[in-house]
Design an enzyme around this catalytic site. Sequence first.
Site, mmCIF file in Angstrom:
data_model
loop_
_atom_site.group_PDB
_atom_site.id
_atom_site.type_symbol
_atom_site.label_atom_id
_atom_site.label_comp_id
_atom_site.label_asym_id
_atom_site.label_seq_id
_atom_site.Cartn_x
_atom_site.Cartn_y
_atom_site.Cartn_z
ATOM 1 N N HIS A 43 7.658 2.320 3.134
ATOM 2 C CA HIS A 43 7.978 2.768 4.132
ATOM 3 C C HIS A 43 7.412 3.126 4.739
ATOM 4 C CE1 HIS A 43 11.010 3.434 6.675
ATOM 5 N NE2 HIS A 43 11.790 4.616 6.270
ATOM 6 N N GLY A 44 6.343 3.999 3.882
ATOM 7 C CA GLY A 44 5.039 3.211 4.443
ATOM 8 C C GLY A 44 4.418 1.798 5.536
#
Lengths: 462, 462
Positions: B139-140
């Site tokens: 998700h980063g």
Amino acid sequence: MTSTFLKPFDAAWFYVEKAETPANVGPLLILTPPADAPDNFISGFVEQWRQHKTFAPPFNYRLKRNPIPAWEVLPDDEIDLDYHLRHLALPAPGGERELGIMISRLHSHPLEMKRPLWECHVIEGLEGGRFAIYMKFHHGQLDGVATARLFEGFLTPDSSARGMLPPWAVGVYGNGDREVKQQNTTPREGAGFRKSISGFAGATKALIQMTAKLRSGSEAELTGPFQAPNTIFNGRISAQRRFATQQYDLARFKRVAKAANVTVNDVFLSITGGAMRRYLSEFDALPERSVTGQVPVNVRPSGQAGVGNQIAFVYARLRTDIEDPIDRLAAVHSSVAAGKALHESLPAESVAPFTMLLSGPYIAQTILGLGGRVSPAANLVISNVAGPSVPLYFNGAGIEEMYGPSVLFHGQALNITMFSYAGRANISYTGCRDSIPSMQKLAVYTGEALDELEAAVGVRNL
Amino acid sequence: MTSTFLKPFDAAWFYVEKAETPANVGPLLILTPPADAPDNFISGFVEQWRQHKTFAPPFNYRLKRNPIPAWEVLPDDEIDLDYHLRHLALPAPGGERELGIMISRLHSHPLEMKRPLWECHVIEGLEGGRFAIYMKFHHGQLDGVATARLFEGFLTPDSSARGMLPPWAVGVYGNGDREVKQQNTTPREGAGFRKSISGFAGATKALIQMTAKLRSGSEAELTGPFQAPNTIFNGRISAQRRFATQQYDLARFKRVAKAANVTVNDVFLSITGGAMRRYLSEFDALPERSVTGQVPVNVRPSGQAGVGNQIAFVYARLRTDIEDPIDRLAAVHSSVAAGKALHESLPAESVAPFTMLLSGPYIAQTILGLGGRVSPAANLVISNVAGPSVPLYFNGAGIEEMYGPSVLFHGQALNITMFSYAGRANISYTGCRDSIPSMQKLAVYTGEALDELEAAVGVRNL
């Protein structure tokens, strides 16, 4: 809730474990359904297994780390069986390659420490309608011999038996064999620790003697920890594994051993040395000194099973520095014999402490993060486990092959484990994905080294 | 090797990640092979994919943590495609249950930080000859909208297209769409940081206003972080996930929305609130105050894709405290509208800093290990991503369903993500295995809450 303290050597496995070095051990079994099996044979027994929610030791043990490492026994209803029992399938064509890839991945993931330390994977879709059972244990709880004993409990030589219990219902002690259990459980209240300490005197003496002999060169064949050359197998490792297997007729090993007056284990180490010599030469990375193997030796009194490790280590040279297969075999034999003689000279209570002392520098290296950054204790762990000698069955499905995926460390990117079972030698290679390029080659070369040795000894066509 | 610094909000995902909270996001696609597909359709394209060893961003990005987090671009030959591309199969009968179990397990394992942060799993053996593609991202690096853009690049509305490129050859920017890429890559030399800081003034002002409004109760419908009640979803979580899915005709949501003069998103939040009310009541765990959802909002200028997160958060009440479905829908609408109005009042450059400020206490909580031990920022993340509106194909295989397995944190054991695609609402539930008992029930109750709402609004038989 009762709890049992871990022996120091078992506890050490938990202290040295990191994300890159999960201490997972197999076994992996390959099975053929019985001739009369219905289509849903596999999903049928998996469904039966799912209903079986009572757990025998060590399947109901959970690690408690504080204040000192101990096993606590969980009640059955606190164990999430659906978590531990997993039904999987291989993609087509379901060959050795697909199975190797799946086992590599499963073996790369650490066990979850909050739960009992096991997983049981039933894998369908192998070619020819076969299936596999891969169980994952923590080496701090079970060693190779305990694993083999597990088979003897949950499998049977009776091919007509049906409705058999799953492994967790049987446990490692066999079906209700309480006597064996009593002999082997570490006593509570720290008695194990006290006994360990009393054995240290003899162990320390043996270590001093060994070090003196190694220094003086008085026994040229004896080797010990930190005598190994640096090889490409001995750097830092990453978390991902490769897994490969080879199976041979055990009779081939026995014929060579008999003709050369050595042991089956000598033959195994010698052909591994031959394969490794060729493999390392191809990468232009063959060290001048011989590759050294750390060989676990079972030190259980016979008839005992029990949770935890009851192993010692012998250090042996694989004589990768010798090209001629017969000369190599003779030299390997001498190296193993020297290591064994040292062990046999130890009083019984000193064996475990001696193993700790031998492993001590290695464990310290790992805890300090030096593993793979300084000289290796040994180049690899190479293990030879005597499995069941007769064909075994589960619900009429015959066990064809039996392998031991094992543990790696920083500084030791390769483990080779042989399980003998029902007249077959099952050899598995567990390697670090990023350190052992084309590991499959090493497996193939081992077979070719066996061919070559047979020819040299003159037993090829027996 | 060039490198690109991470924006602070992207970098935060890496700082808050722990073994129990891997920041994995999907997507999961379910596909039907074309009518004329050969038997080896799946293994055939997997084999083609294996040959394709050139990588577009972000599939060739590797995280460099020091001195400050940055993406470095790896050359193609340093990427181990066999590691990232995985061919799997489901055991029979290959239904929703078996797929859910497999996705749960795959989604529980963290990505390996030493490599580019993606995995692509091709899963055969779904009933009816279907197959799935599950991709795992960090998700980063990618948020839901970026993931949907990825589909637009590697899939096509043309059902006759064949020989299509794998996702890593296309990347998130689409096929050579350099202009879009330039707009969205964070500039080097820290300009992104400077811009962030200049936006903080407006963001801080908005936060002060919001806090004042919440305190004075002047806007009763507005909610913010830490206004949520404690529920069974908001303790510490463990590493294992559950995953469940539901699919509905999007037209059903639209009809209700039109009849009640609200948005599709309001309908989605409202039926989720209804399902959760029933589920929590069954466990005698319904809190008096309403459950609060943290709703990510896409803040990209339209037409942009780009690596990293471009989301803001609106806090909304799901009104689990209201039994009547119409009253609940109206109240949810007001709550979302209040949150949105606040956001829309922000100057554009303040949106990202405002999100950081809103998330700040939460991120600090996580870093300090307080997540799940103090009051939750919100009870769950509930996300509604607008996916492609027309049917898409890959090599003639039609994409039937499209889901978003997502991220959990300590203190937030549930994520519900809806992907709209080609007239269908695809809702996925990602939960902590040990915190969300019978999660499947929650999915089923959502459908029943939709039925009930349709009946109440009087559009059931349209």
